[in-house]
Enzyme design. Structure first.
Site, PDB file in Angstrom:
ATOM      1  N   LYS A  40       3.920  14.688  14.281  1.00 27.18           N
ATOM      2  CA  LYS A  40       3.679  13.341  13.738  1.00 27.18           C
ATOM      3  C   LYS A  40       4.514  12.313  14.520  1.00 27.18           C
ATOM      4  CE  LYS A  40       2.688  10.035  10.668  1.00 27.18           C
ATOM      5  NZ  LYS A  40       1.410   9.501  10.251  1.00 27.18           N
ATOM      6  N   THR A  99       5.914  11.634   5.577  1.00 27.90           N
ATOM      7  CA  THR A  99       6.403  11.552   6.954  1.00 27.90           C
ATOM      8  C   THR A  99       7.921  11.492   6.872  1.00 27.90           C
ATOM      9  OG1 THR A  99       4.437  10.335   7.640  1.00 27.90           O
ATOM     10  CG2 THR A  99       6.330  10.262   9.116  1.00 27.90           C
ATOM     11  N   LYS A 147      10.555   3.014   9.556  1.00 23.29           N
ATOM     12  CA  LYS A 147      11.134   4.288   9.088  1.00 23.29           C
ATOM     13  C   LYS A 147      10.738   5.407  10.059  1.00 23.29           C
ATOM     14  CE  LYS A 147       8.797   6.610   6.277  1.00 23.29           C
ATOM     15  NZ  LYS A 147       7.863   7.737   6.238  1.00 23.29           N
TER      16      LYS A 147
HETATM   17  N1  LIG Z   1       0.030   4.399   3.925  1.00 22.00           N
HETATM   18  C1  LIG Z   1      -0.372   4.959   5.049  1.00 22.00           C
HETATM   19  O1  LIG Z   1      -1.315   4.477   5.732  1.00 22.00           O
HETATM   20  C2  LIG Z   1       0.263   6.245   5.545  1.00 22.00           C
HETATM   21  C3  LIG Z   1      -0.348   6.953   6.580  1.00 22.00           C
HETATM   22  C4  LIG Z   1       0.233   8.137   7.022  1.00 22.00           C
HETATM   23  C5  LIG Z   1       1.414   8.584   6.462  1.00 22.00           C
HETATM   24  N2  LIG Z   1       2.015   7.854   5.461  1.00 22.00           N
HETATM   25  C6  LIG Z   1       3.279   8.381   4.905  1.00 22.00           C
HETATM   26  O2  LIG Z   1       3.004   8.928   3.635  1.00 22.00           O
HETATM   27  C7  LIG Z   1       4.115   8.726   2.761  1.00 22.00           C
HETATM   28  C8  LIG Z   1       3.661   7.936   1.525  1.00 22.00           C
HETATM   29  O3  LIG Z   1       3.071   6.718   1.951  1.00 22.00           O
HETATM   30  P1  LIG Z   1       2.314   5.770   0.899  1.00 22.00           P
HETATM   31  O4  LIG Z   1       1.683   4.707   1.731  1.00 22.00           O
HETATM   32  O5  LIG Z   1       1.497   6.571  -0.046  1.00 22.00           O
HETATM   33  O6  LIG Z   1       3.583   5.154   0.150  1.00 22.00           O
HETATM   34  P2  LIG Z   1       3.650   4.397  -1.273  1.00 22.00           P
HETATM   35  O7  LIG Z   1       2.354   3.801  -1.637  1.00 22.00           O
HETATM   36  O8  LIG Z   1       4.856   3.516  -1.215  1.00 22.00           O
HETATM   37  O9  LIG Z   1       3.931   5.594  -2.291  1.00 22.00           O
HETATM   38  C9  LIG Z   1       5.150   6.304  -2.307  1.00 22.00           C
HETATM   39  C10 LIG Z   1       5.116   7.273  -3.470  1.00 22.00           C
HETATM   40  O10 LIG Z   1       6.342   7.998  -3.511  1.00 22.00           O
HETATM   41  C11 LIG Z   1       6.980   7.790  -4.783  1.00 22.00           C
HETATM   42  N3  LIG Z   1       8.424   7.762  -4.563  1.00 22.00           N
HETATM   43  C12 LIG Z   1       9.095   7.052  -3.622  1.00 22.00           C
HETATM   44  N4  LIG Z   1      10.425   7.283  -3.718  1.00 22.00           N
HETATM   45  C13 LIG Z   1      10.597   8.147  -4.749  1.00 22.00           C
HETATM   46  C14 LIG Z   1      11.713   8.767  -5.335  1.00 22.00           C
HETATM   47  N5  LIG Z   1      12.963   8.550  -4.863  1.00 22.00           N
HETATM   48  N6  LIG Z   1      11.521   9.581  -6.392  1.00 22.00           N
HETATM   49  C15 LIG Z   1      10.281   9.819  -6.857  1.00 22.00           C
HETATM   50  N7  LIG Z   1       9.162   9.265  -6.333  1.00 22.00           N
HETATM   51  C16 LIG Z   1       9.321   8.443  -5.295  1.00 22.00           C
HETATM   52  C17 LIG Z   1       6.441   6.472  -5.284  1.00 22.00           C
HETATM   53  O11 LIG Z   1       6.578   6.383  -6.691  1.00 22.00           O
HETATM   54  P3  LIG Z   1       6.423   4.961  -7.456  1.00 22.00           P
HETATM   55  O12 LIG Z   1       4.956   4.803  -7.711  1.00 22.00           O
HETATM   56  O13 LIG Z   1       7.215   5.109  -8.679  1.00 22.00           O
HETATM   57  O14 LIG Z   1       6.987   3.902  -6.510  1.00 22.00           O
HETATM   58  C18 LIG Z   1       4.978   6.587  -4.833  1.00 22.00           C
HETATM   59  O15 LIG Z   1       4.250   7.437  -5.680  1.00 22.00           O
HETATM   60  C19 LIG Z   1       5.187   7.984   3.592  1.00 22.00           C
HETATM   61  O16 LIG Z   1       6.083   8.923   4.124  1.00 22.00           O
HETATM   62  C20 LIG Z   1       4.359   7.323   4.694  1.00 22.00           C
HETATM   63  O17 LIG Z   1       5.132   7.108   5.878  1.00 22.00           O
HETATM   64  C21 LIG Z   1       1.459   6.708   4.979  1.00 22.00           C
END
Ligand SMILES: NC(=O)c1ccc[n+]([C@@H]2O[C@H](COP(=O)([O-])OP(=O)(O)OC[C@H]3O[C@@H](n4cnc5c(N)ncnc54)[C@H](OP(=O)(O)O)[C@@H]3O)[C@@H](O)[C@H]2O)c1
Length: 293
Positions: free
Chosen positions: A176, A101, A244
């Site tokens: 979104k 997102t 965010k």
């Molecule tokens: N969680 C939800 O319910 C949900 C629902 C809809 C949309 N989203 C969206 O989907 C996206 C991911 O969400 P998530 O919940 O999966 O987040 P998350 O669990 O925090 O995972 C983020 C991922 O991105 C990697 N990452 C972050 N910054 C990075 C960087 N600078 N360089 C390389 N890798 C990086 C992290 O690596 P590390 O493992 O090394 O930290 C991890 O693999 C976000 O944009 C969020 O808004 C989430």
């Protein structure tokens, strides 16, 4: 090098990406994964097979489609056009599908870079939460070139129940934003309703059972109502992520001249939840601002 869509890369194995990549592997794709924290990539391979790569660039080499699901705009720029970013490993015709997102602006920017090197970029944020990712039933809102979309839609289907092209680059992110704007006001109203029910001496669960069969019904009511009554928030979609997302919505609303008064107010309420230490709590924790003396 091949641009076979059976060869895919997945960058970012977080709460969402881990399971989305898993569905691609289960659907028969040859998946190469990259995660900044390598241990997660190793765990993924031990569960689903496939290969790990040491950099996004290496993961993208030979892939027909490169998926990513990282945190925000800057993370996305880092893993695409940054040092050892995926764009440096992609070959002609490769499609980059971004499930992060992020802003519509970064989608348009990366679409232009991809086109200039003979590749494609599809912004494809998702809705449906962790449960949607685990069960492979996410809603995916896309922006980009129609022919490139047609080439990847069936592959995205592996983790989705609906995959829709909304328009040119950035249109998936704009859609979104509408989703998040609708949720913000709704969760505040639900919090006020549940808190009101409890304060006037009604049984919160019985109230929800009854009104969820009427015009007030919503996904939030069905999936978050009972945990709000129980004051449980240590799960779900984190307040930090929501802030965010609302920041992106407010900036876009400003640019487009679309007023978002309730969204702006709820964003400030979420800032208060963060100040209470609730950055990782589920978004339904707006309720805590009403129940905490
Ligand atoms: N969680 C939800 O319910 C949900 C629902 C809809 C949309 N989203 C969206 O989907 C996206 C991911 O969400 P998530 O919940 O999966 O987040 P998350 O669990 O925090 O995972 C983020 C991922 O991105 C990697 N990452 C972050 N910054 C990075 C960087 N600078 N360089 C390389 N890798 C990086 C992290 O690596 P590390 O493992 O090394 O930290 C991890 O693999 C976000 O944009 C969020 O808004 C989430």
């Amino acid at each position: 090098m091949s641009n076979d869509t059976r060869d895919v890369a997945f960058i970012g194995l977080g709460v969402m990406g881990y399971h989305m990549a898993g569905h691609l592997a289960k659907a028969g794709h040859r998946v190469t994964v990259y995660n900044r924290t390598g241990a997660k990539a190793d765990k993924w391979v031990s569960e689903f097979g496939g290969k790990t790569a040491g950099t996004p660039r290496a993961a993208a080499q030979g892939a027909g489609i490169v998926f990513a699901c990282v945190g925000n705009d800057d993370d996305l720029r880092g893993i695409t056009t940054g040092d050892d970013g995926a764009f440096h490993g992609m070959t002609d015709g490769c499609v980059f599908v971004d499930n992060t997102t992020a802003s519509a602006e970064v989608a348009r920017e990366l679409d232009a870079v991809a086109r200039a090197q003979g590749c494609h970029f599809i912004d494809a944020p998702v809705s449906g939460g962790e449960a949607g990712a685990v069960n492979g039933v996410l809603t995916v809102m896309c922006g980009g070139d129609p022919a490139a979309f047609d080439g990847v839609k069936d592959v995205i289907d592996a983790f989705a129940r609906a995959v829709t092209l909304m328009g040119p680059a950035g249109s998936g992110q704009l859609t979104k934003m509408v989703n998040q704007i609708c949720i913000a006001g709704l969760v505040q109203a639900l919090s006020e309703g549940v808190n009101f029910a409890q304060k006037v001496g009604l049984d919160g669960n019985r109230v929800l059972e009854v009104i969820s069969k009427g015009a007030a019904q919503s996904w939030q009511m069905e999936n978050r109502g009972t945990t709000m009554v129980k004051d449980e928030f240590e799960f779900g979609f984190a307040v930090d992520w929501m802030r965010k997302d609302l920041g992106i919505c407010l900036a876009e609303g400003n640019r487009a001249g679309a007023r978002l008064p309730v969204t702006a107010l709820v964003d400030q309420f979420y800032a208060e939840v963060q100040a209470m230490g609730g950055g990782r709590w589920d978004t339904s924790s707006l309720m805590r601002l009403l129940t905490t003396p």
